[in-house]
Motif scaffolding. Structure first.
Motif, PDB file in Angstrom:
ATOM      1  N   GLU A   1       4.168   5.840 -27.917  1.00 45.01           N
ATOM      2  CA  GLU A   1       3.185   6.489 -27.064  1.00 45.01           C
ATOM      3  C   GLU A   1       3.872   7.519 -26.184  1.00 45.01           C
ATOM      4  N   GLY A   2       3.282   8.692 -26.102  1.00 45.46           N
ATOM      5  CA  GLY A   2       3.855   9.757 -25.279  1.00 45.46           C
ATOM      6  C   GLY A   2       4.752  10.648 -26.111  1.00 45.46           C
ATOM      7  N   PRO A   3       5.146  11.780 -25.541  1.00 42.15           N
ATOM      8  CA  PRO A   3       5.970  12.731 -26.291  1.00 42.15           C
ATOM      9  C   PRO A   3       7.407  12.226 -26.436  1.00 42.15           C
ATOM     10  N   ILE A   4       7.989  12.439 -27.616  1.00 44.29           N
ATOM     11  CA  ILE A   4       9.429  12.195 -27.776  1.00 44.29           C
ATOM     12  C   ILE A   4      10.021  13.457 -28.394  1.00 44.29           C
ATOM     13  N   HIS A   5      11.276  13.723 -28.075  1.00 48.03           N
ATOM     14  CA  HIS A   5      11.827  15.033 -28.404  1.00 48.03           C
ATOM     15  C   HIS A   5      13.041  15.061 -29.326  1.00 48.03           C
ATOM     16  N   PRO A   6      13.511  13.944 -29.859  1.00 53.65           N
ATOM     17  CA  PRO A   6      14.661  14.094 -30.762  1.00 53.65           C
ATOM     18  C   PRO A   6      14.241  14.803 -32.045  1.00 53.65           C
ATOM     19  N   ASP A   7      15.229  15.244 -32.798  1.00 49.43           N
ATOM     20  CA  ASP A   7      14.979  15.913 -34.071  1.00 49.43           C
ATOM     21  C   ASP A   7      14.562  14.860 -35.091  1.00 49.43           C
ATOM     22  N   LEU A   8      13.261  14.699 -35.270  1.00 52.19           N
ATOM     23  CA  LEU A   8      12.753  13.652 -36.146  1.00 52.19           C
ATOM     24  C   LEU A   8      13.099  13.903 -37.611  1.00 52.19           C
ATOM     25  N   ASP A   9      13.369  15.160 -37.987  1.00 53.52           N
ATOM     26  CA  ASP A   9      13.736  15.448 -39.378  1.00 53.52           C
ATOM     27  C   ASP A   9      15.031  14.740 -39.765  1.00 53.52           C
ATOM     28  N   MET A  10      15.887  14.454 -38.799  1.00 53.18           N
ATOM     29  CA  MET A  10      17.133  13.741 -39.091  1.00 53.18           C
ATOM     30  C   MET A  10      16.868  12.328 -39.607  1.00 53.18           C
ATOM     31  N   LEU A  11      15.687  11.784 -39.322  1.00 53.01           N
ATOM     32  CA  LEU A  11      15.363  10.433 -39.788  1.00 53.01           C
ATOM     33  C   LEU A  11      15.342  10.342 -41.307  1.00 53.01           C
ATOM     34  N   ALA A  12      15.213  11.463 -41.992  1.00 53.17           N
ATOM     35  CA  ALA A  12      15.220  11.457 -43.461  1.00 53.17           C
ATOM     36  C   ALA A  12      16.510  10.863 -44.004  1.00 53.17           C
ATOM     37  N   VAL A  13      17.586  10.963 -43.254  1.00 53.26           N
ATOM     38  CA  VAL A  13      18.861  10.383 -43.696  1.00 53.26           C
ATOM     39  C   VAL A  13      18.744   8.855 -43.768  1.00 53.26           C
ATOM     40  N   LEU A  14      17.997   8.267 -42.841  1.00 52.93           N
ATOM     41  CA  LEU A  14      17.838   6.813 -42.819  1.00 52.93           C
ATOM     42  C   LEU A  14      16.788   6.348 -43.821  1.00 52.93           C
ATOM     43  N   ASP A  15      15.750   7.159 -44.044  1.00 56.15           N
ATOM     44  CA  ASP A  15      14.693   6.805 -44.991  1.00 56.15           C
ATOM     45  C   ASP A  15      13.968   8.085 -45.396  1.00 56.15           C
ATOM     46  N   ALA A  16      14.241   8.565 -46.601  1.00 56.19           N
ATOM     47  CA  ALA A  16      13.714   9.859 -47.051  1.00 56.19           C
ATOM     48  C   ALA A  16      12.217   9.837 -47.317  1.00 56.19           C
ATOM     49  N   ASN A  17      11.613   8.661 -47.443  1.00 55.39           N
ATOM     50  CA  ASN A  17      10.202   8.582 -47.804  1.00 55.39           C
ATOM     51  C   ASN A  17       9.259   8.452 -46.619  1.00 55.39           C
ATOM     52  N   LEU A  18       9.806   8.331 -45.408  1.00 57.44           N
ATOM     53  CA  LEU A  18       8.903   8.120 -44.284  1.00 57.44           C
ATOM     54  C   LEU A  18       8.143   9.380 -43.927  1.00 57.44           C
ATOM     55  N   THR A  19       7.021   9.192 -43.242  1.00 59.56           N
ATOM     56  CA  THR A  19       6.215  10.317 -42.772  1.00 59.56           C
ATOM     57  C   THR A  19       6.088  10.225 -41.257  1.00 59.56           C
ATOM     58  N   ILE A  20       5.955  11.382 -40.638  1.00 61.23           N
ATOM     59  CA  ILE A  20       5.812  11.483 -39.192  1.00 61.23           C
ATOM     60  C   ILE A  20       4.423  12.036 -38.909  1.00 61.23           C
TER      61      ILE A  20
END
Length: 142
Positions: free
Chosen positions: A57-76
């Motif tokens: 909940e609320g704004p978060i600001h990290p580079d969420l595209d980097m999460l693809a390294v941990l799981d390439a199939n997730l969606t934001i």
């Protein structure tokens, strides 16, 4: 059926491989975030069988595209005023720093503890990264 209330503003990280939510939680340092976080583990999924979901909940600001390294199939899903305003499928970044760690005991990052762990994408189709210092390979399944 489990029901976690909808978000008015925030981010939903969906289609996380079952059991993978805590890696993402740790990477985003959500334990230190000043916002509500819901982790749903092993939710039923028609596409995946089981999946994890994180609602922030609320704004978060990290580079969420980097999460693809941990799981390439997730969606934001970016939520504003209770509606999904953006749905993002992630692409593997070409270079990654501080997300994955080199497992080679002879790598300079094992000796020089303050050196950042930096990997470059060497095979996009197989999601293979290599350490820039020692060429040690990292694949998603590890």
């Amino acid at each position: 059926m489990l029901n976690i209330g909808g978000l008015n503003q925030g981010v939903v990280i969906d289609h996380i491989k079952a059991g993978g939510a805590m890696k993402i939680y740790d990477y985003l340092h959500l334990d230190k975030a000043d916002c509500s976080v819901a982790i749903i583990k092993n939710a039923r999924s028609n596409k995946m069988g089981k999946k994890d979901i994180i609602k922030i909940e609320g704004p978060i600001h990290p580079d969420l595209d980097m999460l693809a390294v941990l799981d390439a199939n997730l969606t934001i899903n970016i939520i504003e005023d209770g509606k999904i305003i953006e749905k993002r499928n992630l692409k593997l970044p070409d270079r990654v720093t501080g997300i994955i760690r080199c497992k080679n005991p002879r790598c300079i990052t094992s000796i020089e503890q303050e050196l950042p762990h930096v990997f470059k994408l060497t095979d996009r189709s197989k999601a293979v990264y290599r350490c820039i210092y020692c060429e040690q390979q990292f694949k998603h399944q590890e």
